[in-house]
Design a protein around this motif. Sequence first.
Motif, PDB file in Angstrom:
ATOM      1  N   ALA A  47       0.837  -1.207   0.000  1.00 32.44           N
ATOM      2  CA  ALA A  47       0.000   0.000   0.000  1.00 32.44           C
ATOM      3  C   ALA A  47       0.870   1.254   0.000  1.00 32.44           C
ATOM      4  CB  ALA A  47      -0.943  -0.004   1.207  1.00 32.44           C
ATOM      5  N   ILE A 105      -4.010   7.199  -4.075  1.00 31.10           N
ATOM      6  CA  ILE A 105      -4.879   6.343  -3.269  1.00 31.10           C
ATOM      7  C   ILE A 105      -6.067   5.828  -4.072  1.00 31.10           C
ATOM      8  CG2 ILE A 105      -6.451   6.337  -1.288  1.00 31.10           C
ATOM      9  CD1 ILE A 105      -4.371   8.263   0.076  1.00 31.10           C
ATOM     10  N   VAL A 151      -6.013   2.827   4.233  1.00 33.90           N
ATOM     11  CA  VAL A 151      -5.494   4.161   3.921  1.00 33.90           C
ATOM     12  C   VAL A 151      -5.091   4.878   5.207  1.00 33.90           C
ATOM     13  CG1 VAL A 151      -6.149   6.449   3.061  1.00 33.90           C
ATOM     14  CG2 VAL A 151      -6.709   4.408   1.732  1.00 33.90           C
ATOM     15  N   TYR A 195      -1.917   3.324   6.559  1.00 38.66           N
ATOM     16  CA  TYR A 195      -0.790   3.760   5.724  1.00 38.66           C
ATOM     17  C   TYR A 195      -0.352   5.166   6.121  1.00 38.66           C
ATOM     18  CZ  TYR A 195       0.740   6.539   1.657  1.00 38.66           C
ATOM     19  OH  TYR A 195       1.350   7.445   0.833  1.00 38.66           O
ATOM     20  N   TYR A 226       0.205   3.482  -3.136  1.00 38.35           N
ATOM     21  CA  TYR A 226      -0.524   4.724  -2.842  1.00 38.35           C
ATOM     22  C   TYR A 226       0.351   5.934  -3.146  1.00 38.35           C
ATOM     23  CZ  TYR A 226      -4.280   2.186  -0.396  1.00 38.35           C
ATOM     24  OH  TYR A 226      -5.342   1.377  -0.061  1.00 38.35           O
ATOM     25  N   ALA A 242      -2.512  12.912  -0.217  1.00 41.26           N
ATOM     26  CA  ALA A 242      -3.663  12.253   0.404  1.00 41.26           C
ATOM     27  C   ALA A 242      -4.768  13.266   0.696  1.00 41.26           C
ATOM     28  CB  ALA A 242      -3.243  11.549   1.688  1.00 41.26           C
TER      29      ALA A 242
END
Length: 195
Positions: free
Chosen positions: A24, A33, A63, A66, A28, A117
């Motif tokens: 991830a 993402i 998420v 992470y 990501y 993000a």
Amino acid sequence: MTTRRRVTMSTTAAPVRERILDAASRRYYADGIRAVSADRLIAEAGVSKVTFYRHFPTKDELVTTYLAQQVAAVEDSLTAKRAELPDDPAGVLEWYAEAVGSVMCATGFRGCAFINAAAELPHDHPGSRVVRDHRTWLIGQFRELLDQLGVDDPAGKAEHLMMLRDGAMVAGYVGGSPKAVAATLVTASRAVIGR
């Protein structure tokens, strides 16, 4: 500063949760993402769907984990540097600016993982809260260091340093030479604190 934890492990040697988080983290950051499916992470981590969802029942949870992992790396580094240089707040701030610069110069740099993000996630997403809490913490660290230096308006100047950091991260990705951006960040940070 945004660092990415790189762990090189065979798919059979690493604990499953770590393999999923490592996959991830890579995907990501590299692809965004929203662009990364669970199926892609399952394949990259070398796990079954059942195992994947046992560890991370929702994408939101993965998420958020992470982002929390990325936050921990940054916060641990800055906390360690402050412990190493307890009587040198200017040295800590300069180290931080240089560390941001070194991240921008790393192969595969795609901007700040936290800014990326925040651009992708809704404001009420739990991962967005992780990003906001980290920013609050980082500004607080800057304020404490500036207060220790005895500068005027440490709260305001901490906000200035945060904006410089954010701008440098964006400029390092979309702008010119990352080394030049890093040098500019150090110079601008010194100007803000009057050094």
